[in-house]
Enzyme design. Sequence first.
Site: not given
Ligand code: PMP
Length: 337
Positions: A43
Site C-alpha cells: 500500500k
Molecule cells: N491484503 C492486505 C493485507 C491489504 O492491506 C490490502 C489492501 N486493502 C489488500 C490485500 C488488497 O489490496 P487492494 O486494496 O489493492 O485490492
Amino acid sequence: MWLNSILETIGNTPMIELNKSVKGLPCKVLAKVEYFNPGNSVKDRMAIKMVEVAEKEGLLKPGGTIIEGTSGNTGMGLALAAINKGYKCIFTTTDKQSKEKVDILKALGAEVIVCPTNVEPEDPQSYYSVSRRLAQQTPNSFYVNQYDNLANRLAHYEQTGPEIWEQTEGKITHLVVASGTGGTVTGTGKYLKEKNKDIQVWAIDSYGSLLTKYYRTGELDTKEVYPYITEGIGEDFVPQNFDMQYIDYFEQVTDKDAAIMARKITKEEGIFVGYSAGSALQGVFQLKDKLKKDDVVVVVFHDHGSRYVGKIYNDEWMMERGFLEVKTLKDIISGRK
Ligand code: PMP
C-alpha cells in the site's frame, strides 16, 4: 550513495520462487513480496501516488490534513508520506484490525479513531461515515478515499505491473491477487494484459464479501454478506478501483484456510507473510486444475506477518476460532504440535 528520504525506497520489491509450500501444484509459483516496502506493505505504492496526484490537482495544500478510513496498511504509507511532506494525518479504522496496526499508525504521528466493524457502510458510526464527516469538518483537509480514488490503481499500473513483467522476463501466465479496493489487481492486471492479453488474472476474495457474487452475477445485494476475519481483502460494496474486465476469475477462500496457509508459507519458505498472502496462495491451490506444467504464476504477498503475531501466529487465537486443533493431553505429553 544515499537516498533523499525513506519514500525513495518504495517499490522494486523482490520476486521470490516458492519452493516447499507449493508442493502439489504443477507449475512454477513466484511471490512478489511487497513487505519489502518501507511501510511493510504494497500500500505504500498507492499511498504516495494518491498524495502526489492530490498535490498536483491542488486538493492537498501545504500544512494540510490527510484523512482516510484505513485498515492500517494504507495509513502506514500515508503516514510515511505525511511525515516527509509536512502533513497531518487522521485515520478511522475498525475494531477488527490488529491492535499492532493501530499502534504503529500512532507511532508515526497519526491520530487514529477506531469504529465498529459490524455496521452498514451508511451507518453514521461506520469508519467510512466517520472519515467523510471528519473531512467535511476539518479545514484544509484532503479525504483520500482509497476505494474510489483512481490514483490507487494507477500506482500499480505504473509500478507493480512493469516490475512483474520485467522480473519474469515476460514469462508470467497467471497473476493472483487477494483483493479489497481492487487497486492492485486492476492496475497490475491491466498493465500485464496490455503486454500479453493471454495472461490470466485471478482475484482472490474472502467468504462473506460481496465482490465474488457481484463479479459472477452483477448483483449488489448484500443479503449474503457476513463478517469475516481476514484483514485487508473483500468488501461489502464495489469500489470504483475495480475494473472487472481485467479479471478472469474470482475465487473465495475461508478465514481458516487463509490463516493456515499463511503460517505454512512462513514456516516452509521463511517469508514472514501477512494473512492475505495465505488467501492468495490458498486460492491458487483451489484453482490448481486450471494450471499446467509450463505456467508461471505470480502471487502478490501484500504485507508482513509482524502485524499478525497476536492473531494468526498465536496458537491460542487460532484454537479459539477452531483454526488449530486444541491439543489433547496425550499430544502435550508426547510433545506433538
Ligand atoms: N491484503 C492486505 C493485507 C491489504 O492491506 C490490502 C489492501 N486493502 C489488500 C490485500 C488488497 O489490496 P487492494 O486494496 O489493492 O485490492
